[in-house]
Design a protein around this motif. Structure first.
Motif, PDB file in Angstrom:
ATOM      1  N   ASP A 170      71.048  17.834  51.100  1.00 49.19           N
ATOM      2  CA  ASP A 170      70.993  16.482  51.466  1.00 49.19           C
ATOM      3  C   ASP A 170      69.591  15.894  51.267  1.00 49.19           C
ATOM      4  OD1 ASP A 170      71.721  13.808  52.702  1.00 49.19           O
ATOM      5  OD2 ASP A 170      71.556  14.716  54.809  1.00 49.19           O
ATOM      6  N   THR A 171      69.321  14.594  51.638  1.00 47.51           N
ATOM      7  CA  THR A 171      67.925  14.112  51.452  1.00 47.51           C
ATOM      8  C   THR A 171      67.789  12.899  52.444  1.00 47.51           C
ATOM      9  OG1 THR A 171      66.282  12.964  50.109  1.00 47.51           O
ATOM     10  CG2 THR A 171      68.780  12.660  49.387  1.00 47.51           C
ATOM     11  N   PRO A 172      66.627  12.654  53.099  1.00 49.93           N
ATOM     12  CA  PRO A 172      66.481  11.528  53.703  1.00 49.93           C
ATOM     13  C   PRO A 172      66.366  10.505  52.950  1.00 49.93           C
ATOM     14  CG  PRO A 172      64.670  12.813  54.054  1.00 49.93           C
ATOM     15  CD  PRO A 172      65.550  13.552  53.134  1.00 49.93           C
ATOM     16  N   SER A 173      65.895  10.639  51.613  1.00 51.36           N
ATOM     17  CA  SER A 173      65.495   9.332  50.829  1.00 51.36           C
ATOM     18  C   SER A 173      66.730   8.815  50.008  1.00 51.36           C
ATOM     19  CB  SER A 173      64.600   9.818  49.812  1.00 51.36           C
ATOM     20  OG  SER A 173      63.389  10.390  50.359  1.00 51.36           O
ATOM     21  N   LYS A 174      67.595   8.346  50.813  1.00 51.00           N
ATOM     22  CA  LYS A 174      69.126   8.141  50.577  1.00 51.00           C
ATOM     23  C   LYS A 174      69.042   6.735  49.416  1.00 51.00           C
ATOM     24  CE  LYS A 174      71.888  10.404  53.799  1.00 51.00           C
ATOM     25  NZ  LYS A 174      70.965  11.155  54.209  1.00 51.00           N
ATOM     26  N   GLN A 175      67.850   5.999  49.497  1.00 47.71           N
ATOM     27  CA  GLN A 175      67.546   4.599  48.672  1.00 47.71           C
ATOM     28  C   GLN A 175      67.723   5.076  47.112  1.00 47.71           C
ATOM     29  OE1 GLN A 175      65.300   5.798  50.573  1.00 47.71           O
ATOM     30  NE2 GLN A 175      63.482   6.135  49.334  1.00 47.71           N
ATOM     31  N   LEU A 176      67.289   6.331  46.907  1.00 45.92           N
ATOM     32  CA  LEU A 176      66.980   6.676  45.550  1.00 45.92           C
ATOM     33  C   LEU A 176      68.322   6.840  44.710  1.00 45.92           C
ATOM     34  CD1 LEU A 176      64.149   9.429  45.785  1.00 45.92           C
ATOM     35  CD2 LEU A 176      64.021   7.004  45.235  1.00 45.92           C
ATOM     36  N   PHE A 177      69.575   6.886  45.526  1.00 42.01           N
ATOM     37  CA  PHE A 177      70.895   7.235  44.825  1.00 42.01           C
ATOM     38  C   PHE A 177      71.069   5.842  43.893  1.00 42.01           C
ATOM     39  CE2 PHE A 177      71.229  10.710  47.801  1.00 42.01           C
ATOM     40  CZ  PHE A 177      71.473  11.589  46.947  1.00 42.01           C
ATOM     41  N   SER A 178      70.733   5.026  44.522  1.00 47.45           N
ATOM     42  CA  SER A 178      70.745   3.567  43.869  1.00 47.45           C
ATOM     43  C   SER A 178      70.302   3.288  42.517  1.00 47.45           C
ATOM     44  CB  SER A 178      70.494   2.266  44.742  1.00 47.45           C
ATOM     45  OG  SER A 178      68.879   2.300  44.808  1.00 47.45           O
ATOM     46  N   LYS A 179      69.156   4.260  42.269  1.00 43.36           N
ATOM     47  CA  LYS A 179      68.576   4.242  40.748  1.00 43.36           C
ATOM     48  C   LYS A 179      69.757   4.803  39.613  1.00 43.36           C
ATOM     49  CE  LYS A 179      64.545   3.217  42.618  1.00 43.36           C
ATOM     50  NZ  LYS A 179      63.786   1.972  42.331  1.00 43.36           N
ATOM     51  N   ASP A 180      69.462   4.203  38.536  1.00 45.39           N
ATOM     52  CA  ASP A 180      70.249   4.780  37.481  1.00 45.39           C
ATOM     53  C   ASP A 180      69.925   5.914  36.836  1.00 45.39           C
ATOM     54  OD1 ASP A 180      72.000   2.471  37.271  1.00 45.39           O
ATOM     55  OD2 ASP A 180      70.625   1.242  35.890  1.00 45.39           O
ATOM     56  N   THR A 181      68.477   6.145  36.787  1.00 46.95           N
ATOM     57  CA  THR A 181      67.801   7.511  36.348  1.00 46.95           C
ATOM     58  C   THR A 181      66.970   8.084  37.510  1.00 46.95           C
ATOM     59  OG1 THR A 181      67.315   6.773  34.266  1.00 46.95           O
ATOM     60  CG2 THR A 181      65.969   8.364  35.083  1.00 46.95           C
ATOM     61  N   ARG A 182      67.861   9.334  38.138  1.00 45.34           N
ATOM     62  CA  ARG A 182      67.519  10.086  39.382  1.00 45.34           C
ATOM     63  C   ARG A 182      66.915  11.195  39.310  1.00 45.34           C
ATOM     64  NH1 ARG A 182      72.490   7.500  39.850  1.00 45.34           N
ATOM     65  NH2 ARG A 182      73.907   9.203  39.665  1.00 45.34           N
ATOM     66  N   ALA A 183      65.863  11.232  38.461  1.00 44.65           N
ATOM     67  CA  ALA A 183      64.931  12.804  38.483  1.00 44.65           C
ATOM     68  C   ALA A 183      63.733  12.466  39.082  1.00 44.65           C
ATOM     69  CB  ALA A 183      64.903  12.601  36.949  1.00 44.65           C
ATOM     70  N   PHE A 184      63.742  13.006  40.543  1.00 43.24           N
ATOM     71  CA  PHE A 184      62.924  12.788  41.325  1.00 43.24           C
ATOM     72  C   PHE A 184      62.536  13.836  42.072  1.00 43.24           C
ATOM     73  CE2 PHE A 184      65.134   8.641  41.522  1.00 43.24           C
ATOM     74  CZ  PHE A 184      64.078   7.772  40.937  1.00 43.24           C
TER      75      PHE A 184
END
Length: 359
Positions: free
Chosen positions: A258-272
């Protein structure tokens, strides 16, 4: 390949050798290199005998090996750490049996990757006219030959290039989740292991590489503690692993969590990430994996309680962290994704020259 006693090689008939010629010529349909057959043509004209047996056996073994394991060199496969158990198949015995039973076509066809994704890619490869797209499809067909033919009736496939996790149950696609994968500087590795359980409200044992990156500076207000020579982060809303991580032993210290940074799932490219895989709807995902062992309410209650606990799956399932830049959509059409880790170019194309097979 394999440790079984060697079978007596069957003698080739001319018509079987001619069928082998046709199979070699058709190898391009599977994005494979077409082998040199001049020696076989000479042996066919000479008729049955030791020369035909020798040349035909050598070429059949070479073609079978390419269908089963691919045509790439070890350097082209560098970084692909999924063990291909197909390498244990005794191809010599298989070729001999195919000739003895007049089933060469069936034998060669059965060596192709069995996964439906490969079949969809193969169909698209045959009709694709754009050279660049055709090359990408061919390279991903080759990657499927690096996978075991059977991934297991139940398995989880993480495709880093598509930022997607796909669960298969009883041989059929069950559902998918969005994921976040490693940055280009810290790519998610390609490997396979087993999921044995789900760890809820996990501690995060911080890898030494991240400790170095942060200069050993971690804030107690964010739950970081230092004990027994290592940094850890306590369970809680700020924990980098969120509320769940899979129990999936591996030498890379890479996990699905899981992650607390759930806003990143809205990105098209998700390499973080630093290499781990962060999954969307982690609590729901955990409940799906634990079906038959824990209910979704029990999973939610355990998370709410805040205590670290591990629930075992009813039975372990394989997980594959892979990398495919072309894959079929639900309607069967092929979808392409950017080669974020710049790995496609390392794979040789079928049109590249290949050294003739000398028997």
């Amino acid at each position: 390949m394999g440790s079984a006693p060697q079978a007596q090689a069957a003698s080739w008939r001319v018509d079987q050798a001619q069928q082998l010629q046709r199979l070699i010529a058709a190898a391009g349909d599977d994005a494979l290199r077409v082998l040199e057959t001049s020696e076989l043509e000479i042996a066919v004209r000479q008729g049955p005998g030791p020369a035909l047996d020798r040349v035909a056996n050598a070429l059949a073994m070479r073609l079978a090996g390419m269908h089963l394991l691919g045509h790439s060199s070890a350097s082209q496969k560098a970084g692909w750490q999924i063990v291909d158990t197909d390498a244990q198949i005794d191809l010599e015995a298989g070729v001999s049996q195919a000739i003895a039973t007049d089933s060469l076509m069936t034998f060669m066809t059965a060596l192709r990757p069995a996964h439906s994704d490969y079949a969809a890619l193969r169909t698209a490869y045959a009709s694709e006219s754009a050279p660049d797209r055709k090359a990408v499809i061919g390279r991903n067909m080759e990657r499927w030959r690096w996978m075991p033919r059977s991934l297991g009736a139940d398995h989880l496939l993480i495709n880093a290039a598509f930022f997607e996790a796909r669960l298969t149950r009883q041989g059929k696609a069950d559902r998918t989740w969005r994921v976040i994968v490693g940055k280009t500087s810290t790519p998610t590795p390609v490997f396979a292991t087993q999921i044995t359980g789900v760890n809820l409200n996990p501690y995060w044992n911080i890898p030494a590489s991240i400790v170095r990156e942060k200069g050993g500076r971690f804030s107690a207000s964010q739950g970081y503690v230092y004990a027994n020579g290592r940094w850890r982060q306590k369970p809680g809303p700020l924990n980098a692993l969120g509320q769940m991580k899979l129990v999936m032993p591996n030498p890379y210290s890479v996990y699905v969590h899981d992650t607390p940074s759930k806003q990143l799932f809205s990105k098209d490219t998700r390499a973080f990430s630093h290499g781990c895989v962060r999954i969307d709807d982690a609590a729901g995902f955990a409940a799906v994996l634990l079906e038959g062992s824990k209910t979704s309410d029990e999973v939610a209650s355990a998370i709410k309680a805040g205590q670290t606990v591990t629930f075992d799956l009813v039975r372990p399932i394989p997980i594959y962290l892979a990398y495919f830049t072309a894959a079929p959509a639900p309607d069967g059409t092929i979808t392409f994704r950017p080669d974020i880790y710049r790995r496609d170019g390392k794979i040789a194309l079928a049109s590249n020259p290949v050294e003739a097979c000398r028997a």
